[in-house]
Design an enzyme around this catalytic site. Sequence first.
Site, short mmCIF file in Angstrom:
data_model
loop_
_atom_site.label_atom_id
_atom_site.label_comp_id
_atom_site.label_asym_id
_atom_site.label_seq_id
_atom_site.Cartn_x
_atom_site.Cartn_y
_atom_site.Cartn_z
N TYR A 23 45.48 29.33 47.12
CA TYR A 23 45.72 29.73 48.51
C TYR A 23 44.63 29.23 49.46
CZ TYR A 23 49.77 32.61 47.75
OH TYR A 23 51.04 33.04 47.48
N LYS A 50 46.49 31.66 33.14
CA LYS A 50 47.16 30.52 32.51
C LYS A 50 46.05 29.63 31.93
CE LYS A 50 50.86 27.90 31.75
NZ LYS A 50 52.05 28.28 30.97
N ASP A 108 53.37 33.23 32.11
CA ASP A 108 54.80 33.06 31.82
C ASP A 108 55.28 34.13 30.83
OD1 ASP A 108 52.90 31.50 30.51
OD2 ASP A 108 54.37 30.14 29.66
N ASP A 123 51.08 36.85 43.64
CA ASP A 123 52.13 36.78 44.65
C ASP A 123 53.49 36.82 43.97
OD1 ASP A 123 53.32 36.43 47.10
OD2 ASP A 123 53.24 34.25 46.99
N ASP A 156 56.31 40.35 43.52
CA ASP A 156 57.72 40.39 43.92
C ASP A 156 58.59 40.74 42.72
OD1 ASP A 156 57.00 39.71 46.49
OD2 ASP A 156 58.60 38.23 46.71
#
Length: 349
Positions: free
Chosen positions: A130, A182, A216, A240, A244
């Site tokens: 970001y 990750k 993942d 982020d 959601d």
Amino acid sequence: MVGSYSSHSIPATLIPGDGIGPEIVASVVQILEAVDAPFVWDIQQAGMAAVQESLDPLPDPTLQSIRRNGLALKGPLTTPVGGGFRSINVRLREEFKLYANVRPAQTLIPGGRYEDVDIVLIRENLEGLYVGFEHYIPIDNDPHGAAISSGINTRAGSRRIARYAFEYAVKHGRKKITIVHKANILKALTGIFLETALEVGKDYAGRVQVDERIVDACAMQLVLDPTQFDVILTTNLFGDILSDEISGLVGGLGLAPGANIGEHAAIFEAVHGSAPDIAGRGIANPIALLSAAAMMLDHVDHQAKGQCLRQAIHEVLITDGVRTRDLKGHATTQDITTALLKRVAALRA
Ligand code: NAI
């Protein structure tokens, strides 16, 4: 933290925002008055609403107000896709160094896909991909032949958010933190985050259990069995996306609140955006923003009032069955506001 909040009148900035923002903000302000919340609002504009007024999406008086008050409730802000101005939400986080994004997701309506979900996602809010270090490289005749983006995670930033998450877990009686990364592929960028968070976790041995997942796998396991998660601690972009996802596990964006916390300021908001598809139709769900206001009350040590709002939300959704269209109901924003006001009044009688 933002200092002591013993006062009964706490100045706070109120940003109505874009799209459905003014509709849900008006609803929430009424309900906050009914619960006798201590906030004295300083109304300021940002986003498209500010562009229309002053050509500036983040005007100076808005910044000064937040700087002065250290506290804000914000409606959603529209960000133009691709070109146009940079996300005001990201700029606000950077300006006030709001390094922690806290997003709780709890089952409020039984009979949905999952029962008993109770997850708090804590997202690093300033670093990672970001930071906006992006550029194009021309190839042949195409000026945008390649796009490059760089992410930055620092040891200090990772330590600060990890410390916040572990302290949050202790304060709120949470048992387990799952660090999501990750580091198998982005070995440096997310490796430093994992390594630092594990290091910080050692200070909480015996108090908070530490677990780690690759992003993942975490996304899949959230769908298979979300009850295995308690607190999730992760980097900016993964946070982020996963926040959601967890909103979706508990009934959608219309219920999900969020807090952006820094050392000197805190901004509370709904996770959802300005919902241009339903703006002005009087059908927006104000509960996500109202839950954010409940977090804001907790933040200023008015927990009983925050709890009153959460109880009223529960009674309106479950006992009264008053629900907006996003929750497969037919209530308008006004209907649900009226129902919430009635419940708050009864709880305070
Ligand atoms: P969105 O969250 O605004 O809408 C997604 C879907 O959810 C739409 O169908 C919308 O009608 C529905 N929805 C969202 N909130 C609702 C509510 N309270 N009640 C009932 N239905 C609701 O996401 P979208 O469409 O991707 O973004 C629209 C704009 O909002 C964009 O400009 C985006 O950049 C901005 N945005 C702003 C955020 C913020 O200010 N914190 C966060 C996310 C997006």
